[in-house]
Design an enzyme around this catalytic site. Structure first.
Site, PDB file in Angstrom:
ATOM      1  N   LEU A 210      57.047  94.814  43.066  1.00 42.39           N
ATOM      2  CA  LEU A 210      56.530  94.757  44.438  1.00 42.39           C
ATOM      3  C   LEU A 210      55.102  95.295  44.446  1.00 42.39           C
ATOM      4  O   LEU A 210      54.840  96.376  43.904  1.00 42.39           O
ATOM      5  CB  LEU A 210      57.384  95.615  45.380  1.00 42.39           C
ATOM      6  CG  LEU A 210      58.832  95.178  45.638  1.00 42.39           C
ATOM      7  CD1 LEU A 210      59.587  96.277  46.365  1.00 42.39           C
ATOM      8  CD2 LEU A 210      58.846  93.890  46.466  1.00 42.39           C
ATOM      9  N   HIS A 211      54.199  94.522  45.056  1.00 44.85           N
ATOM     10  CA  HIS A 211      52.831  95.030  45.135  1.00 44.85           C
ATOM     11  C   HIS A 211      52.069  94.563  46.371  1.00 44.85           C
ATOM     12  O   HIS A 211      51.015  95.096  46.683  1.00 44.85           O
ATOM     13  CB  HIS A 211      52.045  94.614  43.884  1.00 44.85           C
ATOM     14  CG  HIS A 211      51.647  93.170  43.870  1.00 44.85           C
ATOM     15  ND1 HIS A 211      52.531  92.165  43.527  1.00 44.85           N
ATOM     16  CD2 HIS A 211      50.473  92.559  44.180  1.00 44.85           C
ATOM     17  CE1 HIS A 211      51.912  90.999  43.604  1.00 44.85           C
ATOM     18  NE2 HIS A 211      50.674  91.210  44.011  1.00 44.85           N
ATOM     19  N   ARG A 212      52.589  93.567  47.088  1.00 45.39           N
ATOM     20  CA  ARG A 212      51.833  93.044  48.226  1.00 45.39           C
ATOM     21  C   ARG A 212      51.816  94.051  49.376  1.00 45.39           C
ATOM     22  O   ARG A 212      52.830  94.688  49.668  1.00 45.39           O
ATOM     23  CB  ARG A 212      52.398  91.699  48.672  1.00 45.39           C
ATOM     24  CG  ARG A 212      52.268  90.640  47.580  1.00 45.39           C
ATOM     25  CD  ARG A 212      52.418  89.230  48.097  1.00 45.39           C
ATOM     26  NE  ARG A 212      52.315  88.287  46.989  1.00 45.39           N
ATOM     27  CZ  ARG A 212      51.167  87.788  46.520  1.00 45.39           C
ATOM     28  NH1 ARG A 212      50.034  88.136  47.070  1.00 45.39           N
ATOM     29  NH2 ARG A 212      51.165  86.956  45.497  1.00 45.39           N
TER      30      ARG A 212
END
Length: 369
Positions: A210-212
């Site tokens: 997860l990075h957004r």
């Protein structure tokens, strides 16, 4: 007379995409082609795994120059890249500037090139999420509005460009260079330390990334997402290589589960080893959905949209959405053994880079570069 191509990369996925193009350029040069390239790293993303081993694993040379344009807001970084790349291109003129993907460097360097009357080729042109809240979508739209040669990964991308008024004469459906890298290096994947540390077993753990901003910047959403995954994961390990952006939020939340293993980002070969042997992947990354589909690994995209619809229509990917409540039924289907199998995606066959360089050679012959 040699034609000069300046290749731009600003973030880790960019290097995965340009590596096979560089290999193909080296091959045709060895056969007598008069094409030279200069690799420019804008420095947009700093990643310790790219400082040495990453280039060795992908078998590409160190960049000819690093512009060191990291940090800051989108506007600050865009301006910094444009200023530094203008100096670079004036000092080392090129016939063509090659940009890839949809990061800030892609857009910024395309603008500079056109201002200096240098033609632009865009790898992964035409992909669209239609979500203007994503910085990447703005980068795609701007880059494609000033590109000369469009290299696409799908028929959907072709249609997007044609609908935007781009002539078919400048659109080249070549396939996916990220898959070129995946297929070339797949025999060399190797287990990261976490594999032996946890005695992981193939098909008995899941990978999470997860990075957004929409997923990780809101603390409650991130906690709810992780809670939902762990609550319905059949108590198998969840391996979570944590993006630096996400790490800061996780530290504030103090999330702790016995089966959640947060680790540092992995090298290319190690990460794909984990994906290849996983029960499933849960991610908000577009590129990982492509790699998982080719490896026939079930993939769940934790977003409301995707710019890679072929991973859904033909691949193993499913668009779960951003509401964590929606995760449960997809995991239930996974553990019942009801996940769809991937199908062959047109031209995702490991030969995209050869098609791209073949186009360059034809353009050179016609003196259209």
């Amino acid at each position: 007379m040699s034609y000069k191509i300046t290749i731009i990369a600003g973030a880790r996925p960019n290097f995965v995409k340009i590596a096979p193009i560089i290999h193909e350029l080296e091959q045709v040069k060895s056969e007598g082609a008069t094409i030279n390239y200069r690799l420019v790293h804008t420095g947009q993303h700093y990643d310790k795994n790219m400082s040495g081993s990453f280039f060795n694993q992908l078998k590409i040379p160190q960049p000819h120059v690093n512009l060191n344009c990291y940090g800051g807001s989108h506007a600050t970084q865009t301006a910094s890249i444009m200023v530094e790349f203008e100096k670079e291109l004036l000092s080392n003129p090129a016939n063509l500037v090659l940009v890839v993907g949809d990061v800030t460097s892609t857009m910024a360097c395309a603008i500079v090139a056109q201002k200096l009357h240098t033609k632009v080729a865009h790898i992964e042109a035409g992909i669209r999420s239609d979500d203007w809240s994503m910085p990447e979508e703005i980068n795609r739209l701007i880059t494609d509005s000033i590109t000369n040669y469009f290299f696409t990964t799908s028929e959907t991308a072709n249609k997007n460009l044609i609908n935007n008024g781009i002539s078919k004469d400048y659109i080249f459906f070549v396939g996916n260079t990220m898959i070129d890298s995946l297929l070339k290096h797949r025999p060399h994947f190797f287990a990261p330390p976490i594999w032996n540390k946890l005695n992981l077993i193939a098909d008995n753990y899941m990978v999470l990334t997860l990075h957004r901003p929409a997923n990780v910047d809101e603390e409650n959403r991130l906690k709810f997402t992780i809670d939902s995954i762990l609550a319905h994961s059949n108590n198998i390990p969840i391996i979570f290589p944590v993006h630096p952006r996400t790490k800061k939020v996780l530290e504030r939340l103090e999330i702790s589960y016995p089966k959640l293993y947060c680790i540092d980002p992995l090298s290319y070969l190690e990460f794909n080893y984990l994906v290849e042997n996983a029960k499933a992947v849960l991610t908000d990354s577009g590129g990982i959905t492509e790699e998982a589909s080719i490896q026939d690994i079930p993939c769940m995209t934790l977003r409301d949209n995707t710019e890679r619809p072929e991973t859904i229509t033909l691949g193993t990917n499913v668009l779960v959405g951003m509401d964590p409540i929606k995760i449960k039924p997809h995991l239930a289907r996974l553990f019942k053994g009801q996940w769809k199998r991937g199908q062959q995606i047109p031209k995702w066959d490991g030969k995209a880079s050869k098609r791209i360089v073949d186009v360059f050679l034809e353009l050179q012959k016609s003196e259209d570069l």
